[in-house]
Design a protein around this motif. Sequence first.
Motif, short mmCIF file in Angstrom:
data_model
loop_
_atom_site.label_atom_id
_atom_site.label_comp_id
_atom_site.label_asym_id
_atom_site.label_seq_id
_atom_site.Cartn_x
_atom_site.Cartn_y
_atom_site.Cartn_z
N UNK A 70 0.96 -1.03 -0.29
CA UNK A 70 -0.26 0.07 0.29
C UNK A 70 0.42 0.92 -0.56
N UNK A 71 1.78 1.45 0.92
CA UNK A 71 3.01 2.95 1.17
C UNK A 71 3.74 2.72 -0.15
N UNK A 72 4.23 1.42 -0.62
CA UNK A 72 5.22 1.76 -2.17
C UNK A 72 4.69 2.30 -3.21
N UNK A 73 3.57 1.56 -3.65
CA UNK A 73 3.23 1.53 -5.05
C UNK A 73 1.49 1.84 -5.36
N UNK A 74 0.70 2.08 -3.93
CA UNK A 74 -0.30 3.29 -3.99
C UNK A 74 -0.44 3.82 -5.06
N UNK A 75 0.25 5.41 -4.47
CA UNK A 75 0.12 6.55 -5.48
C UNK A 75 0.36 5.91 -7.00
N UNK A 76 1.07 5.05 -7.34
CA UNK A 76 0.83 4.78 -8.83
C UNK A 76 -0.02 3.76 -9.51
N UNK A 77 -0.78 3.46 -8.55
CA UNK A 77 -1.89 2.48 -9.02
C UNK A 77 -2.31 3.38 -10.98
N UNK A 78 -2.87 2.95 -11.26
CA UNK A 78 -3.63 2.90 -12.69
C UNK A 78 -5.04 2.14 -13.10
N UNK A 79 -6.01 2.52 -13.45
CA UNK A 79 -7.02 1.29 -13.65
C UNK A 79 -6.55 0.33 -14.43
N UNK A 80 -6.91 -0.65 -14.42
CA UNK A 80 -6.62 -1.74 -15.14
C UNK A 80 -5.06 -2.78 -14.35
N UNK A 81 -4.31 -1.72 -13.44
CA UNK A 81 -3.39 -2.43 -12.82
C UNK A 81 -3.74 -3.88 -12.29
N UNK A 82 -2.06 -4.81 -11.98
CA UNK A 82 -2.08 -5.78 -11.78
C UNK A 82 -1.70 -5.47 -10.74
N UNK A 83 -1.12 -6.05 -9.19
CA UNK A 83 -0.29 -5.83 -8.36
C UNK A 83 -0.02 -7.26 -8.13
N UNK A 84 1.49 -7.70 -8.01
CA UNK A 84 2.40 -8.89 -8.14
C UNK A 84 3.51 -8.91 -7.05
#
Length: 219
Positions: free
Chosen positions: A37-51
């Motif tokens: 949540x802290x590392x990539x939260x601000x970088x997410x865009x619609x359709x992204x998948x978190x690995x």
Amino acid sequence: MPPYAVLQRTHLGDTWERILFRTRMLVPGDDPLRMVDGIIGPSLLPGDIIIVSSRAVSACQGRLLPASLKVRPLSRVLSGLLAKAGTPAAMSNSTVLEAALQQTGTVPVLTATLSATFSRYQSSGGSLTRQAKVAGLIRLGGEDDLSVYAGKLALPPEQPERLANSIWKRTGYRAAIVSVNGTGVVTVVGLSHGLSPHMISMLMLDNPLGHGQQQTPVA
């Protein structure tokens, strides 16, 4: 946090960008959900998948054993028999098999070994497949690994499916927990609802998360 690297891969005619994020060294007691949540939260865009790397989750959960754990004669005998039966390489490593025995119990592995020995490549009731999967997820840290893994056996993470769904519920983005071994075999350990394990495997086949000092356990 800005991305560490962006790698592209084409699957079924679509080009995907795997955006890698570096972290500090993850150690037992760290919260993988908060880390994501802290590392990539601000970088997410619609359709992204978190690995997320399976081994990183194992480190956070303290699922690490010393590689010098005592290997019983039973593990040496069984690993030798499994090697002759043509089972996955992980099962023929007596140290890894000892860890697998401790995780899954002796009787299922013994049953699977006898079945594999007498029928070569076949297993009884899928028990060998299950034990092979467990052993294949146990990673032995090498000299080029981060210090938290070096000389350690990383056991499979606990409740990875629950973690993947927790990431999805917390961020609104689908998530997968994956393991890629040294031969490029991808195992999707945990998956949130609506994702295809085959697609995730194809996207991670070249192991963009890396094996060594990259400190990029999240994409």
